[in-house]
Motif scaffolding. Structure first.
Motif, PDB file in Angstrom:
ATOM      1  N   SER A 233      -1.514  -3.187 -11.205  1.00 45.70           N
ATOM      2  CA  SER A 233      -2.740  -3.212 -10.406  1.00 45.70           C
ATOM      3  C   SER A 233      -3.936  -3.093 -11.320  1.00 45.70           C
ATOM      4  CB  SER A 233      -2.733  -2.112  -9.344  1.00 45.70           C
ATOM      5  OG  SER A 233      -2.913  -0.849  -9.930  1.00 45.70           O
ATOM      6  N   TYR A 256      -7.760   7.365 -11.306  1.00 41.66           N
ATOM      7  CA  TYR A 256      -7.539   5.914 -11.324  1.00 41.66           C
ATOM      8  C   TYR A 256      -7.736   5.392  -9.914  1.00 41.66           C
ATOM      9  CZ  TYR A 256      -5.356   1.372 -11.300  1.00 41.66           C
ATOM     10  OH  TYR A 256      -5.133   0.031 -11.129  1.00 41.66           O
ATOM     11  N   THR A 257      -8.542   4.341  -9.791  1.00 43.69           N
ATOM     12  CA  THR A 257      -8.747   3.749  -8.475  1.00 43.69           C
ATOM     13  C   THR A 257      -8.743   2.227  -8.562  1.00 43.69           C
ATOM     14  OG1 THR A 257     -10.242   3.524  -6.589  1.00 43.69           O
ATOM     15  CG2 THR A 257     -11.272   3.931  -8.719  1.00 43.69           C
ATOM     16  N   THR A 258      -8.149   1.614  -7.537  1.00 47.44           N
ATOM     17  CA  THR A 258      -8.202   0.155  -7.459  1.00 47.44           C
ATOM     18  C   THR A 258      -9.448  -0.279  -6.684  1.00 47.44           C
ATOM     19  OG1 THR A 258      -6.757   0.397  -5.544  1.00 47.44           O
ATOM     20  CG2 THR A 258      -5.735  -0.308  -7.597  1.00 47.44           C
ATOM     21  N   ARG A 259     -10.163   0.704  -6.144  1.00 49.96           N
ATOM     22  CA  ARG A 259     -11.327   0.375  -5.329  1.00 49.96           C
ATOM     23  C   ARG A 259     -12.586   1.117  -5.789  1.00 49.96           C
ATOM     24  NH1 ARG A 259     -10.335  -2.104  -0.298  1.00 49.96           N
ATOM     25  NH2 ARG A 259     -12.602  -2.312  -0.333  1.00 49.96           N
ATOM     26  N   THR A 262     -15.615   1.674  -3.553  1.00 47.73           N
ATOM     27  CA  THR A 262     -15.703   2.680  -2.483  1.00 47.73           C
ATOM     28  C   THR A 262     -16.180   4.040  -3.006  1.00 47.73           C
ATOM     29  OG1 THR A 262     -13.413   3.439  -2.753  1.00 47.73           O
ATOM     30  CG2 THR A 262     -13.771   1.567  -1.268  1.00 47.73           C
ATOM     31  N   TYR A 337       0.955  14.169  -1.812  1.00 44.83           N
ATOM     32  CA  TYR A 337       0.953  12.708  -1.749  1.00 44.83           C
ATOM     33  C   TYR A 337       0.367  12.088  -3.020  1.00 44.83           C
ATOM     34  CZ  TYR A 337      -4.010  12.048  -0.088  1.00 44.83           C
ATOM     35  OH  TYR A 337      -5.360  12.011   0.047  1.00 44.83           O
ATOM     36  N   VAL A 338      -0.232  12.915  -3.849  1.00 42.80           N
ATOM     37  CA  VAL A 338      -0.675  12.426  -5.153  1.00 42.80           C
ATOM     38  C   VAL A 338       0.418  12.779  -6.183  1.00 42.80           C
ATOM     39  CG1 VAL A 338      -2.433  12.604  -6.941  1.00 42.80           C
ATOM     40  CG2 VAL A 338      -3.086  12.616  -4.529  1.00 42.80           C
ATOM     41  N   LEU A 339       0.820  11.761  -6.921  1.00 41.93           N
ATOM     42  CA  LEU A 339       1.922  11.937  -7.873  1.00 41.93           C
ATOM     43  C   LEU A 339       1.367  12.204  -9.260  1.00 41.93           C
ATOM     44  CD1 LEU A 339       4.124   8.897  -6.799  1.00 41.93           C
ATOM     45  CD2 LEU A 339       4.219  11.261  -5.962  1.00 41.93           C
ATOM     46  N   TYR A 342       1.634   9.079 -11.867  1.00 43.98           N
ATOM     47  CA  TYR A 342       0.984   7.782 -11.703  1.00 43.98           C
ATOM     48  C   TYR A 342      -0.515   7.907 -11.984  1.00 43.98           C
ATOM     49  CZ  TYR A 342      -0.275   3.214  -9.946  1.00 43.98           C
ATOM     50  OH  TYR A 342      -0.750   1.934  -9.855  1.00 43.98           O
ATOM     51  N   ILE A 347      -6.868  11.839  -7.758  1.00 43.41           N
ATOM     52  CA  ILE A 347      -7.545  10.728  -7.080  1.00 43.41           C
ATOM     53  C   ILE A 347      -8.896  11.162  -6.529  1.00 43.41           C
ATOM     54  CG2 ILE A 347      -5.348   9.669  -6.392  1.00 43.41           C
ATOM     55  CD1 ILE A 347      -6.163  10.559  -3.441  1.00 43.41           C
ATOM     56  N   MET A 348      -9.776  10.161  -6.389  1.00 44.35           N
ATOM     57  CA  MET A 348     -10.949  10.362  -5.556  1.00 44.35           C
ATOM     58  C   MET A 348     -10.505   9.910  -4.176  1.00 44.35           C
ATOM     59  SD  MET A 348     -13.291   7.086  -6.509  1.00 44.35           S
ATOM     60  CE  MET A 348     -13.237   5.606  -5.507  1.00 44.35           C
ATOM     61  N   VAL A 350     -11.041   8.537  -0.511  1.00 46.57           N
ATOM     62  CA  VAL A 350     -12.010   7.784   0.282  1.00 46.57           C
ATOM     63  C   VAL A 350     -11.417   7.595   1.670  1.00 46.57           C
ATOM     64  CG1 VAL A 350     -13.399   5.684   0.406  1.00 46.57           C
ATOM     65  CG2 VAL A 350     -12.695   6.581  -1.827  1.00 46.57           C
ATOM     66  N   HIS A 353     -11.488   4.412   3.881  1.00 47.78           N
ATOM     67  CA  HIS A 353     -10.899   3.132   3.468  1.00 47.78           C
ATOM     68  C   HIS A 353      -9.513   3.234   2.841  1.00 47.78           C
ATOM     69  CE1 HIS A 353     -14.661   1.481   4.656  1.00 47.78           C
ATOM     70  NE2 HIS A 353     -15.310   2.356   3.898  1.00 47.78           N
ATOM     71  N   ASP A 354      -8.895   4.396   2.961  1.00 50.09           N
ATOM     72  CA  ASP A 354      -7.534   4.542   2.469  1.00 50.09           C
ATOM     73  C   ASP A 354      -6.748   5.300   3.535  1.00 50.09           C
ATOM     74  OD1 ASP A 354      -5.713   4.716  -0.248  1.00 50.09           O
ATOM     75  OD2 ASP A 354      -5.415   6.453   1.064  1.00 50.09           O
ATOM     76  N   ARG A 430       3.209   0.538 -12.011  1.00 47.30           N
ATOM     77  CA  ARG A 430       4.070   1.507 -11.335  1.00 47.30           C
ATOM     78  C   ARG A 430       5.298   1.808 -12.194  1.00 47.30           C
ATOM     79  NH1 ARG A 430       2.900   4.155  -7.094  1.00 47.30           N
ATOM     80  NH2 ARG A 430       0.932   3.349  -6.359  1.00 47.30           N
TER      81      ARG A 430
HETATM   82  C1  ANZ Z   1      -9.687   5.321  -4.201  1.00 44.76           C
HETATM   83  C2  ANZ Z   1      -9.332   4.358  -3.156  1.00 44.76           C
HETATM   84  C3  ANZ Z   1     -10.083   3.900  -2.115  1.00 44.76           C
HETATM   85  C4  ANZ Z   1      -8.047   3.878  -3.343  1.00 44.76           C
HETATM   86  C5  ANZ Z   1      -9.550   2.967  -1.274  1.00 44.76           C
HETATM   87  C6  ANZ Z   1      -7.461   2.960  -2.529  1.00 44.76           C
HETATM   88  C7  ANZ Z   1      -8.220   2.512  -1.474  1.00 44.76           C
HETATM   89  P1  ANZ Z   1      -1.918   0.966  -6.662  1.00 44.76           P
HETATM   90  O1  ANZ Z   1      -2.589  -0.192  -5.982  1.00 44.76           O
HETATM   91  O2  ANZ Z   1      -0.531   1.154  -6.235  1.00 44.76           O
HETATM   92  O3  ANZ Z   1      -2.103   0.968  -8.138  1.00 44.76           O
HETATM   93  N1  ANZ Z   1      -3.731   6.616  -6.426  1.00 44.76           N
HETATM   94  C8  ANZ Z   1      -4.092   6.621  -7.728  1.00 44.76           C
HETATM   95  N2  ANZ Z   1      -3.335   7.470  -8.430  1.00 44.76           N
HETATM   96  C9  ANZ Z   1      -2.487   8.026  -7.563  1.00 44.76           C
HETATM   97  C10 ANZ Z   1      -1.465   8.983  -7.682  1.00 44.76           C
HETATM   98  N3  ANZ Z   1      -1.189   9.569  -8.870  1.00 44.76           N
HETATM   99  N4  ANZ Z   1      -0.762   9.341  -6.579  1.00 44.76           N
HETATM  100  C11 ANZ Z   1      -1.045   8.763  -5.399  1.00 44.76           C
HETATM  101  N5  ANZ Z   1      -2.007   7.867  -5.211  1.00 44.76           N
HETATM  102  C12 ANZ Z   1      -2.729   7.489  -6.291  1.00 44.76           C
HETATM  103  O4  ANZ Z   1      -2.644   2.292  -6.095  1.00 44.76           O
HETATM  104  C13 ANZ Z   1      -3.845   2.730  -6.653  1.00 44.76           C
HETATM  105  C14 ANZ Z   1      -4.514   3.576  -5.604  1.00 44.76           C
HETATM  106  O5  ANZ Z   1      -3.621   4.613  -5.233  1.00 44.76           O
HETATM  107  C15 ANZ Z   1      -5.772   4.208  -6.141  1.00 44.76           C
HETATM  108  O6  ANZ Z   1      -6.958   3.623  -5.587  1.00 44.76           O
HETATM  109  C16 ANZ Z   1      -5.740   5.618  -5.541  1.00 44.76           C
HETATM  110  O7  ANZ Z   1      -6.444   5.498  -4.332  1.00 44.76           O
HETATM  111  C17 ANZ Z   1      -4.282   5.862  -5.310  1.00 44.76           C
HETATM  112  F1  ANZ Z   1     -10.286   2.515  -0.270  1.00 44.76           F
HETATM  113  O8  ANZ Z   1      -8.645   5.231  -5.160  1.00 44.76           O
HETATM  114  B1  ANZ Z   1      -7.487   4.550  -4.585  1.00 44.76           B
END
Ligand code: ANZ
Ligand code: ZN
Length: 822
Positions: A233, A256-259, A262, A337-339, A342, A347-348, A350, A353-354, A430
């Protein structure tokens, strides 16, 4: 012409089949000729582990498929490498031994003997002189050699890891071996245990493992599963500043965020309970509770922790962090739920949107701020988001970025923060490194000596293999140590480097080690100067066609690809993908359930072979359904197939004195059969190939009874084409047609001619209410439906029928089509 059936001998399949199996053995038709200049083809079955329950008809399916293809290629003039061997180290083989209370070495040997006998019953063209066995020292010497090479390249390392632990198998498991939170082998709930583990850096190959999927002719489903497992990702790493609850000092807390688009909607942060900075940040009075939560989380599988449906739990740490985009102070929580493994383990959140963040915010009453607007979002009666909106849209509540498209905002916001050293673009996977040690007896000893002076020292290559010692007690200890640790005189050795007192590594390799490179061993199975002879591997590999079950879509196939890429990189092989074409056979089911001994719904092939013969069982395995789909077994179907073979036998032998005279339609029919069988073989449509044979024999048998002449060539074509599918009876017919050499060495694959495949087309008049309106060109055998469609395509017919109803249709094939309209 004689049609006196009494001259035809009975179809005595038992003696035919044993006769030819012996003959093939004597003539060594299964052996490849290394000196032949014919093109080579490598057709490989996924080798089985020697199981105690043996083979049922479900297992036959894949082996029959690959054998049909092997024989087809052989008749086409290829030298086909089609070997077989045993994946005999590892958990499945060891668990079977423990269950029966027999030493794994002895039990494995017994199981191999039984399964080999059963495999031979299939009549498959295996070259048994190339049999390999992953638990034999001649073989695992080279598995250890590859490990040493990896170690020297820095790809094998040790690490203290909270690993997946199966309390029942009493061993650590790779992520790939955990299925829905349970042990893939025994089904027990998997927990976590901290152990010093050997790891292989498969993550270093993540990009190539993903990109090179494009090179492969594999089912899309399998490629997608691998891609998802690698889980690439793109996103950003963004730094939040945590304010320590004790002294107000700031600590960097990257997420780490994919978004990143947000970011203005981040209303709180969540750390993995195991996050290393947690204690430093948290308020001391909350620590005991936080620590207890961490302990519970540690014992929960990653899978369960991430389930969307799981009820959200968590605790406030007492500390806050500063959001770098707007300086807002937001609370820091922990939740399972945060690992930790990974991204950054933080995490931040949001919630707008999540989905998981939304559930969490609802549970703990945390603010939800919409920052991506789209009319598709679902709102409740108060105008609040009713669920997380996870799609794209336009930024709102985001300061100067309001109005920006969310996709563009990802880059814009990240670049903006990059200037302040608060963010960087980041790609994440992953895929985790491969936990490569097992605390079990029945595996390849990891060839490392631990020395107080020199550290981890690989056993010198020329001293391999490190033999697995004979032991009394091979059962897992459950202490996290392998049973090998108890054998003092094996464990204590001199350090290969300094000669001082050292200790052997007592963990063994996982079951997947030997199977990650075995396909490279078959071309030179006895070679002892290296894992394989270079020229032999270059001649035969990579594998042209790999046949096996879809259950190996991730584990085995990913590991084998990784090993292949590594061996390519150290320049021992010139290719970097092991299997060019992959075919996954579907499962055989009975009463809707996958056939398996534990379900008690297995059909034993031995009895069927006794009753109907191997050829019948082979053909039924193919006829049962499209080979890539799960199919329901039906005993009546076997009888039907048997009757077809008997009919074929009688048809060929009744006409065996045929000469060269042949009727037109028999000649054309023979070319059509050759074209159908060839196409269907190429496309792996074996089931429809069988129906093509059935139709052919019905047609031509009927025509000859009507007086058509059939020539010898037609009978030979049928026999050759049937050869790959029903090799024994075909070989017998081939001999009875007057041939002295085996069909599989002498015969040539029939070459059909396009000219004979043309359908007969005729012009037929189309009349409407008795008046001629046009003509259509149609096959003489076209159906009423086809005729009507063709007629309705004519402009003149369209005009004449417009607004009217067709009340009657009279169609005389090849003559006329009459429509009555009103
Ligand atoms: C903020 C956010 C806003 C996210 C949003 C998503 C949607 P993939 O796509 O699988 O790489 N994440 C990051 N690290 C994590 C962890 N250690 N354990 C659980 N969740 C974790 O997933 C990346 C997204 O999974 C990241 O983007 C983070 O949530 C979450 F509208 O950040 B996101
Ligand atoms: Zn030393």
């Amino acid at each position: 012409m004689s049609s006196n059936t009494s001259e035809v001998p009975v179809y005595d399949f038992l003696s035919i089949e044993s006769k030819w199996r012996d003959q093939w053995e004597t003539d060594e038709v299964h052996r490849i000729d290394e000196n032949s200049s014919s093109p080579s083809y490598y057709c490989l079955d996924m080798f089985p582990y020697p199981s105690g329950s043996g083979l049922h008809v479900g297992h036959w399916r894949g082996y029959v498929l690959s054998d049909v293809y092997t024989r087809y290629k052989t008749i086409q003039g290829f030298q086909v490498l089609h070997p077989m061997g045993w994946d005999s180290f590892g958990l499945p083989a060891e668990n079977d031994a423990i269950l029966k209370n027999i030493h794994p070495r002895i039990n494995t040997q017994k199981n191999i003997e039984n399964m080999k006998r059963q495999l031979q019953e299939i009549g498959a063209m295996y070259d048994w002189s190339r049999e390999i066995n992953t638990s034999s020292p001649e073989y695992y010497r080279w598995t250890q050699w590859i490990f040493v090479k990896m170690f020297k390249k820095g790809l094998a390392y040790r690490k203290m890891m909270p690993i997946n632990w199966c309390p029942n198998c009493k061993t650590g498991l790779a992520n790939e071996e955990v299925e829905g939170g349970t042990c893939e082998r025994c089904g027990a709930e998997v927990t976590k245990k901290d152990l010093l583990q050997w790891m292989l850096k498969i993550t270093e190959y993540a990009d190539r493992l993903l990109e090179d999927l494009d090179k492969l002719e594999w089912p899309d489903k399998v490629k997608t599963m691998q891609a998802n497992w690698i889980g690439r990702s793109e996103g950003a790493q963004v730094v939040f500043s945590a304010i320590q609850a004790t002294d107000g000092k700031q600590v960097d807390l990257p997420v780490y965020t994919t978004r990143p688009d947000t970011l203005f909607g981040a209303t709180y942060m969540v750390l993995a309970p195991e996050h290393p900075d947690l204690q430093a940040i948290a308020a001391p009075d909350r620590w005991p509770e936080l620590e207890a939560y961490r302990e519970r989380a540690r014992l929960t599988s990653d899978m369960d922790r991430q389930a969307v449906t799981r009820e959200k739990t968590g605790l406030f740490t007492g500390a806050y962090a500063v959001n770098p985009v707007n300086g807002e102070k937001i609370p820091i929580w922990i939740s399972d739920y945060v690992l930790v493994s990974y991204g950054t383990g933080a995490i931040m959140a949001v919630p707008a949107h999540d989905t998981r963040d939304f559930e969490f915010a609802k549970t703990f009453d945390l603010p939800i701020i919409e920052v991506i607007h789209n009319d598709d979002a679902v709102f409740d009666e108060n105008g609040n988001l009713a669920e997380a909106y996870v799609g794209e849209g336009v930024l709102v509540n985001s300061g100067t970025f309001d109005g920006t498209d969310s996709v563009q905002a990802r880059a814009a916001i990240t670049e903006n923060l990059q200037k302040k050293n608060k963010a960087q673009f980041k790609v994440n996977y992953r895929l985790r490194d491969w936990v490569f040690s097992r605390q079990r007896y029945w595996g390849e000893p990891i060839p490392i000596v631990h020395c107080p002076n020199c550290g981890e020292v690989p056993v010198p290559e020329e001293e391999l293999p490190v033999l697995l010692p004979e032991v009394e007690s091979y059962r897992p200890t459950g202490t996290g140590e392998s049973p090998l640790a108890a054998i003092q005189d094996w464990v204590n050795v001199d350090c290969p480097t300094c000669g001082g007192p050292g200790q052997r590594e007592t963990n063994t390799m996982p079951q997947w080690a030997g199977s990650s490179w075995y396909f490279l061993r078959y071309p030179s199975p006895q070679y002892d100067q290296g894992p394989f002879q270079k020229e032999a591997v270059q001649k035969w590999c990579p594998v042209d066609l790999y046949v096996g079950g879809v259950e190996h879509a991730i584990l085995h196939l990913l590991y084998a690809r990784f090993f292949t890429k590594f061996l390519h990189d150290i320049e021992v092989i010139p290719f970097d993908e092991p299997f060019l074409r992959l075919f996954n056979q579907g499962m055989i089911c009975r009463e809707g359930a996958k056939m398996s001994k534990s379900k008690g719904n297995v059909v034993n092939p031995d009895e069927l072979v006794e009753q109907y013969g191997t050829d019948t069982v082979r053909i039924y395995e193919l006829f049962v359904g499209p080979p890539e789909l799960d199919s329901e077994w039906n005993d009546q179907g076997v009888t039907g197939v048997y009757r077809f073979l008997r009919k074929t036998w009688e048809f060929v032998l009744r006409n065996k004195n045929a000469g060269t005279e042949v009727s037109d339609r028999v000649l054309k029919r023979r070319h059509r059969l050759a074209s159908e069988i060839t196409d269907r073989l190429e496309q792996f449509r074996f089931n429809t190939a069988i129906s093509a044979f059935m139709e052919y024999v019905n047609d031509v048998d009927g025509w000859t009874k009507e007086g058509d002449a059939v020539d010898k060539a037609s009978l030979e074509w049928l026999t050759i084409l049937l050869g790959p599918f029903a090799p024994h009876v075909s070989e017998e017919l081939w001999e009875r047609l007057g041939h002295e050499q085996s069909l599989f060495s002498e015969a040539e694959w029939p070459q059909f001619e396009e000219a004979y495949l043309q359908e007969d087309l005729v012009e037929i008049p189309v009349q409407i209410n008795g008046k001629l309106r046009g003509t259509v060109e149609l096959d003489v055998e076209a159906s009423e439906e086809e005729a009507r469609k063709a007629a309705m395509d004519l402009e003149s017919v369209k005009r004449a029928t417009e607004g009217k109803q067709i009340v009657k249709m009279i169609y005389v094939p090849g003559k006329v089509l009459n429509l009555v309209v009103r």
